[in-house]
Design an enzyme around this catalytic site. Structure first.
Site, mmCIF file in Angstrom:
data_model
loop_
_atom_site.group_PDB
_atom_site.id
_atom_site.type_symbol
_atom_site.label_atom_id
_atom_site.label_comp_id
_atom_site.label_asym_id
_atom_site.label_seq_id
_atom_site.Cartn_x
_atom_site.Cartn_y
_atom_site.Cartn_z
ATOM 1 N N TYR A 141 0.841 -1.186 0.000
ATOM 2 C CA TYR A 141 0.000 0.000 0.000
ATOM 3 C C TYR A 141 0.889 1.254 0.000
ATOM 4 O O TYR A 141 1.307 1.758 1.050
ATOM 5 C CB TYR A 141 -0.934 0.027 1.208
ATOM 6 N N PRO A 192 -14.717 -7.061 1.698
ATOM 7 C CA PRO A 192 -15.882 -7.634 2.380
ATOM 8 C C PRO A 192 -17.207 -7.135 1.814
ATOM 9 O O PRO A 192 -18.252 -7.726 2.104
ATOM 10 C CB PRO A 192 -15.695 -7.194 3.833
#
Length: 257
Positions: free
Chosen positions: A35, A182
Site C-alpha cells: 500500500y 468484504p
C-alpha cells in the site's frame, strides 16, 4: 489501503480517519508494504504512534515494487521477506510486528521456505504472530505443519464465496479470517438492497453484518477514506439481521446473482 498518503489536505484527512477509527474503538487496522510501498505504514505511524495498548496494526510482506517494464510481482524469497519486515518495523516505529501476514504465496519459492523465514523472524522476536493471505485449504494445512497460523486474509463476501472452504477450515481450527473486499462492488442490487431498505440501513452495512454473523472467527476489514464512511462501517456491528433475512442472504452466491 484507500487512505491517500501524498502531502496535502487529503493526507490530513487520512490521518483524521485513522484517529477517528481508534476513537470508535476499532482495535485492528490492516496495512501492507504494497500500500504505497510503505507510505501507508508511515501514515499510520504518523497518525497513531505511540499506539494504544489495545490496537493491533497488522502489515503484510511478499510483493515486490514495480521494476519497468515489469509490474509489481510476488516475491517470497527469504532474504526479500526479511528486508520487508525490517522496513515495516522501521516505518511503523516498533520493535516487533505483532501480526505479520504473507501477502501472497510466491509459486516460484517453496512455501516451506517462505513461512520458514517468517518463523525465524518470529523466533528472533521481530514478529509476534504469523498469518497468510489468499491461500487454499491445502496451502493453509501445509503452512500449519511449520508455523502456528493465527489469521487468514482471503477475498470473501456475500456475493463472492470462492473461499468458503478456507473459511470453514479456519472456523474449525479457531483461526481468524479477515475477508478483504468484504463488500462486493455490486452489493447495492437485488436481495441485499431490499433487506437494507427493510432495516433502514445501507447495502454495505447489511453485507458487513452478514459477515459478522457468518462465523465468530470472521473479522471484516472494510476500506474507507472518509470519516462518514468509517462511521457507517463501524455501525454495521450493531445491525441485527432476522433469521428470514439471513436465510435470503445465505442463498445468494456470486454465480447465481
Amino acid at each position: 489501503m484507500r487512505l491517500p498518503t501524498e502531502p496535502g489536505p487529503a493526507r490530513e484527512g487520512a490521518i483524521a480517519v485513522a484517529r477517528r477509527a481508534v476513537e470508535l474503538r476499532v482495535t485492528l487496522i490492516d496495512t501492507a508494504h504494497l500500500y504505497g510501498w510503505g507510505a501507508n505504514e508511515e501514515l499510520l505511524a504518523e497518525a497513531l504512534y505511540p499506539y494504544p495498548d489495545d490496537l493491533l496494526i497488522t502489515t503484510k510482506v511478499g510483493v515486490a515494487p514495480p521494476d519497468p517494464p515489469r509490474e509489481a510481482a510476488l516475491c517470497g524469497r527469504p532474504d526479500f521477506l526479511r528486508d520487508q519486515v525490517e522496513e515495516g518495523l522501521r516505518r511503523l516505529r516498533v520493535e516487533r510486528l505483532d501480526l505479520l501476514q504473507l501477502h501472497r504465496v510466491d509459486p516460484e519459492v517453496p512455501l516451506a521456505d517462505q513461512v520458514g523465514a517468517l518463523r525465524e523472524l518470529q523466533v528472533a522476536g521481530k514478529i509476534g504472530h504469523i498469518g497468510l493471505s489468499e491461500v487454499t485449504v491445502d496451502q493453509l494445512e501445509e503452512a500449519r505443519q511449520i508455523i502456528d497460523v493465527v489469521s487468514v486474509q482471503n477475498r470473501y463476501n456475500v456475493l463472492d464465496r470462492e473461499h468458503e472452504a478456507v473459511l470453514d477450515a479456519c472456523d474449525a481450527a479457531g483461526i481468524a479470517f479477515l475477508p478483504w473486499r468484504p463488500v462486493h462492488p455490486a452489493v447495492g442490487s437485488s436481495e441485499i438492497g431490499e433487506i437494507a431498505a427493510e432495516l433502514g440501513a445501507t447495502s454495505a452495512q447489511v453485507s458487513l453484518a452478514w459477515l459478522l454473523h457468518r462465523s465468530p472467527v470472521v473479522l471484516p476489514i472494510p476500506g474507507t477514506a472518509t470519516i462518514a464512511h468509517l462511521e457507517e462501517n463501524v455501525a454495521a456491528a450493531d445491525l441485527q439481521l432476522s433469521d428470514e433475512q439471513l436465510r435470503r442472504l445465505d442463498q445468494m452466491t456470486a454465480a447465481g446473482r
